[in-house]
Design a protein around this motif. Structure first.
Motif, PDB file in Angstrom:
ATOM      1  N   UNK A 122       0.891  -1.181   0.000  1.00  0.00           N
ATOM      2  CA  UNK A 122       0.000   0.000   0.000  1.00  0.00           C
ATOM      3  C   UNK A 122       0.912   1.209   0.000  1.00  0.00           C
ATOM      4  N   UNK A 123       1.478   1.522  -1.176  1.00  0.00           N
ATOM      5  CA  UNK A 123       2.627   2.441  -1.219  1.00  0.00           C
ATOM      6  C   UNK A 123       2.232   3.917  -1.316  1.00  0.00           C
ATOM      7  N   UNK A 124       0.954   4.210  -1.022  1.00  0.00           N
ATOM      8  CA  UNK A 124       0.527   5.620  -1.163  1.00  0.00           C
ATOM      9  C   UNK A 124       1.059   6.496  -0.029  1.00  0.00           C
ATOM     10  N   UNK A 125       1.461   5.872   1.063  1.00  0.00           N
ATOM     11  CA  UNK A 125       2.031   6.678   2.166  1.00  0.00           C
ATOM     12  C   UNK A 125       2.841   5.748   3.068  1.00  0.00           C
ATOM     13  N   UNK A 126       3.226   6.260   4.228  1.00  0.00           N
ATOM     14  CA  UNK A 126       3.996   5.439   5.185  1.00  0.00           C
ATOM     15  C   UNK A 126       3.157   5.169   6.432  1.00  0.00           C
ATOM     16  N   UNK A 127       1.831   5.235   6.260  1.00  0.00           N
ATOM     17  CA  UNK A 127       0.924   5.018   7.389  1.00  0.00           C
ATOM     18  C   UNK A 127       0.348   3.603   7.336  1.00  0.00           C
ATOM     19  N   UNK A 128      -0.093   3.116   8.486  1.00  0.00           N
ATOM     20  CA  UNK A 128      -0.685   1.776   8.594  1.00  0.00           C
ATOM     21  C   UNK A 128      -2.108   1.923   9.126  1.00  0.00           C
ATOM     22  N   UNK A 129      -3.070   1.400   8.353  1.00  0.00           N
ATOM     23  CA  UNK A 129      -4.426   1.334   8.860  1.00  0.00           C
ATOM     24  C   UNK A 129      -5.248   2.602   8.705  1.00  0.00           C
ATOM     25  N   UNK A 130      -4.685   3.617   8.044  1.00  0.00           N
ATOM     26  CA  UNK A 130      -5.370   4.915   7.933  1.00  0.00           C
ATOM     27  C   UNK A 130      -6.731   4.796   7.250  1.00  0.00           C
ATOM     28  N   UNK A 131      -6.919   3.810   6.375  1.00  0.00           N
ATOM     29  CA  UNK A 131      -8.182   3.720   5.630  1.00  0.00           C
ATOM     30  C   UNK A 131      -9.332   3.182   6.489  1.00  0.00           C
ATOM     31  N   UNK A 132      -9.006   2.529   7.600  1.00  0.00           N
ATOM     32  CA  UNK A 132     -10.083   1.903   8.375  1.00  0.00           C
ATOM     33  C   UNK A 132     -10.121   2.377   9.829  1.00  0.00           C
ATOM     34  N   UNK A 133      -9.114   3.184  10.222  1.00  0.00           N
ATOM     35  CA  UNK A 133      -9.019   3.645  11.606  1.00  0.00           C
ATOM     36  C   UNK A 133      -9.858   4.903  11.788  1.00  0.00           C
ATOM     37  N   UNK A 134     -10.597   4.964  12.867  1.00  0.00           N
ATOM     38  CA  UNK A 134     -11.454   6.122  13.218  1.00  0.00           C
ATOM     39  C   UNK A 134     -12.153   6.691  11.973  1.00  0.00           C
ATOM     40  N   UNK A 135     -13.182   6.012  11.505  1.00  0.00           N
ATOM     41  CA  UNK A 135     -13.879   6.430  10.282  1.00  0.00           C
ATOM     42  C   UNK A 135     -14.395   7.865  10.333  1.00  0.00           C
ATOM     43  N   UNK A 136     -14.670   8.376  11.552  1.00  0.00           N
ATOM     44  CA  UNK A 136     -15.203   9.756  11.640  1.00  0.00           C
ATOM     45  C   UNK A 136     -14.106  10.808  11.647  1.00  0.00           C
TER      46      UNK A 136
END
Ligand SMILES: CC(C)[C@H](Cc1cn(Cc2ccc(C(=O)O)cc2)nn1)C(=O)N[C@@H](CCCCN)C(=O)O
Ligand SMILES: [Ca+2]
Ligand SMILES: [Zn+2]
Length: 310
Positions: free
Chosen positions: A176-190
């Motif tokens: 998931x090479x769009x950034x260096x973050x992990x889980x950003x797409x599903x963490x704290x949806x709000x």
């Protein structure tokens, strides 16, 4: 027969359109989330966690109205293809083993895991997490646990456990090479802009980024999800470069960085490897791949110097 490799369609957890491989009965219906080519099957655990994997997800047509299953299936395919294309690895066991995933595991379960036999995805409570298969880096993280178990088999506690975790985060952030973050797409949806972990800046999410700050204790198998930040920082610096604790690293890119870690994982790391052995394995791998006096070897040495692993 012909209906073994049909293209399925459906929306993922974030409402995006996805295509993926399915199997349909010879009559054309029903169809299943069953990728016969890659041997990837995706099941519905129907909110329980006792009788896994649950029911193979099916649809009366090639369109699937099952976002969690669509993403678990599609992202497993993408991860499979990454390992095959880049490293020539045939599935997690390099023997074409069948990859089983279950979605809707448990009741609002805020987690995802590889349980030694299959991948499990919770639905999340809608506050901390949304359906956890909705993030490619998470699926790649879990699948990489299966790869690690079938290769170095890094024991899941202390420093070897932190390396186990770090390898999963590194491959997750490479696939998931769009950034260096992990889980950003599903963490704290709000809330947008936050994540579970950052490889670029581990302390942003309360992880150490230097060996002197490692957690020593008994929680979380000796801090495997905490101390992974230290090795994650080294991997980030090897790829992207930067100056850390007055040490300057010239980056070599994500592609070469992940090749170094894959080689270390499959050829040099052993079940009880510690951070010092990780440094040696990465130097050895970079030497094999790029030469003893290469910029790649220098980047590895500097990155491990910068996190206090000399
Ligand atoms: C998305 C996924 C990568 C996941 C992230 C995760 C989820 N959790 C549980 C969790 C639950 C609730 C909260 C909260 O703030 O309320 C935070 C964390 N802790 N870590 C994760 O890291 N799962 C572990 C599961 C390990 C299971 C034991 N082998 C893993 O795969 O390493
Ligand atoms: Ca990410
Ligand atoms: Zn993990």
């Amino acid at each position: 027969n012909a209906l073994q490799h049909v293209t399925g369609h459906g929306k993922g957890v974030l409402g995006d359109d996805k295509n993926f491989d399915v199997r349909c009965e010879t009559s054309g219906s029903p169809c299943y989330l069953d990728d016969v080519n890659r041997k990837i099957q995706t099941y519905d655990a129907e909110k329980q966690d006792q009788n896994l994997p649950g029911k193979l997800i099916k649809s009366s047509s090639t369109t699937f109205n099952e976002p969690a299953g669509v993403d678990a299936h599609t992202y497993a395919e993408k991860t499979f293809d990454f390992y095959k294309k880049k490293f020539g690895r045939n599935s997690f066991d390099d023997k074409g083993g069948k990859l089983i995933s279950s979605v809707h595991v448990g009741d609002k379960w805020n987690n995802a895991a590889w349980d030694g036999k299959q991948m499990l995805y919770g639905d999340g409570d809608g506050k901390v997490f949304t359906m956890l298969s909705g993030s490619l880096d998470v699926v790649a993280h879990e699948l990489t646990h299966a790869v690690t178990e079938n290769t170095a088999n890094l024991q899941y506690w202390g420093e070897s456990g932190a390396l186990n975790e770090s390898i999963s985060d590194i491959m997750g952030a490479t696939i998931d090479s769009k950034n260096w973050l992990l889980g950003e797409d599903i963490y704290t949806p709000d809330k947008s802009g936050d994540a579970l972990r950052s490889l670029a800046d581990p302390p942003k999410y309360k992880q150490p980024d230097h060996y002197k700050d490692r957690y020593i204790g008994f929680q979380d198998n000796g801090g495997v999800h905490t101390n992974s930040g230290i090795n994650n920082k080294a991997a980030y610096l090897i790829a992207a470069g930067g100056t850390h604790h007055q040490v300057k690293v010239q980056g070599i890119g994500r592609d070469k960085m992940s090749a170094i870690y894959y080689r270390a994982l499959t050829l040099y790391l052993t079940p009880n490897a510690d951070f010092a052995e990780m440094r040696k394995a990465a130097i050895e791998s970079a030497t094999d791949l790029y030469g003893a006096n290469s910029a790649e070897v220098t980047a590895v040495k500097k990155a491990y110097d910068s996190i206090g692993v000399n």
